[in-house]
Design a protein around this motif. Structure first.
Motif, short mmCIF file in Angstrom:
data_model
loop_
_atom_site.label_atom_id
_atom_site.label_comp_id
_atom_site.label_asym_id
_atom_site.label_seq_id
_atom_site.Cartn_x
_atom_site.Cartn_y
_atom_site.Cartn_z
N ALA A 55 37.40 50.43 39.68
CA ALA A 55 38.46 49.67 40.36
C ALA A 55 38.86 48.45 39.54
CB ALA A 55 38.01 49.26 41.76
N ARG A 56 37.85 47.74 38.98
CA ARG A 56 38.16 46.57 38.14
C ARG A 56 38.94 47.00 36.90
NH1 ARG A 56 32.79 45.20 39.39
NH2 ARG A 56 32.12 45.94 37.35
N GLY A 57 38.49 48.11 36.28
CA GLY A 57 39.19 48.61 35.10
C GLY A 57 40.61 49.03 35.41
N GLN A 58 40.80 49.69 36.54
CA GLN A 58 42.14 50.11 36.93
C GLN A 58 43.02 48.90 37.21
OE1 GLN A 58 42.20 52.87 40.18
NE2 GLN A 58 44.42 53.11 40.12
N ALA A 59 42.46 47.90 37.90
CA ALA A 59 43.23 46.67 38.19
C ALA A 59 43.61 45.98 36.88
CB ALA A 59 42.43 45.74 39.09
N ALA A 60 42.66 45.91 35.95
CA ALA A 60 42.94 45.27 34.66
C ALA A 60 44.00 46.05 33.90
CB ALA A 60 41.66 45.16 33.83
N ALA A 61 43.92 47.38 33.95
CA ALA A 61 44.92 48.21 33.27
C ALA A 61 46.30 48.00 33.89
CB ALA A 61 44.52 49.68 33.33
N GLU A 62 46.36 47.95 35.23
CA GLU A 62 47.63 47.72 35.91
C GLU A 62 48.20 46.34 35.55
OE1 GLU A 62 46.78 48.44 40.02
OE2 GLU A 62 46.69 50.60 39.74
N ASP A 63 47.31 45.31 35.53
CA ASP A 63 47.75 43.97 35.12
C ASP A 63 48.28 43.99 33.69
OD1 ASP A 63 46.99 43.03 37.59
OD2 ASP A 63 45.14 42.07 36.88
N GLY A 64 47.56 44.70 32.82
CA GLY A 64 48.00 44.79 31.42
C GLY A 64 49.34 45.48 31.30
N LEU A 65 49.51 46.57 32.05
CA LEU A 65 50.79 47.29 32.02
C LEU A 65 51.92 46.42 32.56
CD1 LEU A 65 49.77 50.90 33.06
CD2 LEU A 65 50.63 50.16 30.84
N GLN A 66 51.62 45.69 33.62
CA GLN A 66 52.63 44.80 34.19
C GLN A 66 53.02 43.71 33.19
OE1 GLN A 66 51.58 43.28 38.03
NE2 GLN A 66 53.42 42.08 38.25
N ALA A 67 52.03 43.13 32.53
CA ALA A 67 52.31 42.10 31.53
C ALA A 67 53.11 42.69 30.36
CB ALA A 67 51.01 41.48 31.02
N LEU A 68 52.74 43.89 29.96
CA LEU A 68 53.46 44.56 28.88
C LEU A 68 54.90 44.84 29.27
CD1 LEU A 68 53.14 45.77 26.05
CD2 LEU A 68 52.46 47.91 27.14
N ALA A 69 55.12 45.29 30.51
CA ALA A 69 56.48 45.55 30.98
C ALA A 69 57.30 44.27 31.02
CB ALA A 69 56.44 46.20 32.36
#
Length: 127
Positions: free
Chosen positions: A41-55
């Motif tokens: 869950a932490r990894g998925q949240a971090a990945a989503e945050d990273g994707l959002q920042a990248l977008a």
């Protein structure tokens, strides 16, 4: 009989010990699974945050590119306008210079004709 009873008790004790060991192992597995779920869950949240920042960064870069492109196009238009104005000024300058040269040539021609007339009249007057 006593030996059989002792064997049964020993087997029951071993089964109880084995059951306790299996319960402990199951508890550890549940803990490991819970840890893995939390980590996932932490990894998925971090990945989503990273994707959002990248977008977001991609949007910013797209906006910067659009502004740069617009400024470049405006600069090219302005440069073209200045070049056209410069060419027009150059054409006006040469047209004016050519008119001055023609005017000067006409005056020189007229003065030459006037001098020739005066000279002819002077010759005729002396005769």
């Amino acid at each position: 009989r006593q030996e059989a009873r002792a064997g049964e008790e020993k087997a029951a004790k071993e089964l109880q010990d084995h059951a306790a060991a299996l319960r402990e192992m199951a508890a550890r597995h549940r803990d490991d699974i819970d840890d893995l779920r939390r980590s996932t869950a932490r990894g998925q949240a971090a990945a989503e945050d990273g994707l959002q920042a990248l977008a977001e960064r991609h949007r910013e870069l797209a906006e910067d590119h659009q502004h740069h492109r617009a400024a470049t196009e405006e600069g090219l238009r302005a440069h073209g306008d200045r070049a056209r104005e410069s060419e027009e000024a150059h054409q006006r300058h040469w047209a004016g210079a050519e008119a001055q040269v023609r005017d000067l040539a006409d005056r020189v021609k007229h003065q030459g004709a006037e001098q020739q007339r005066v000279a002819v009249e002077g010759e005729e007057g002396r005769r």
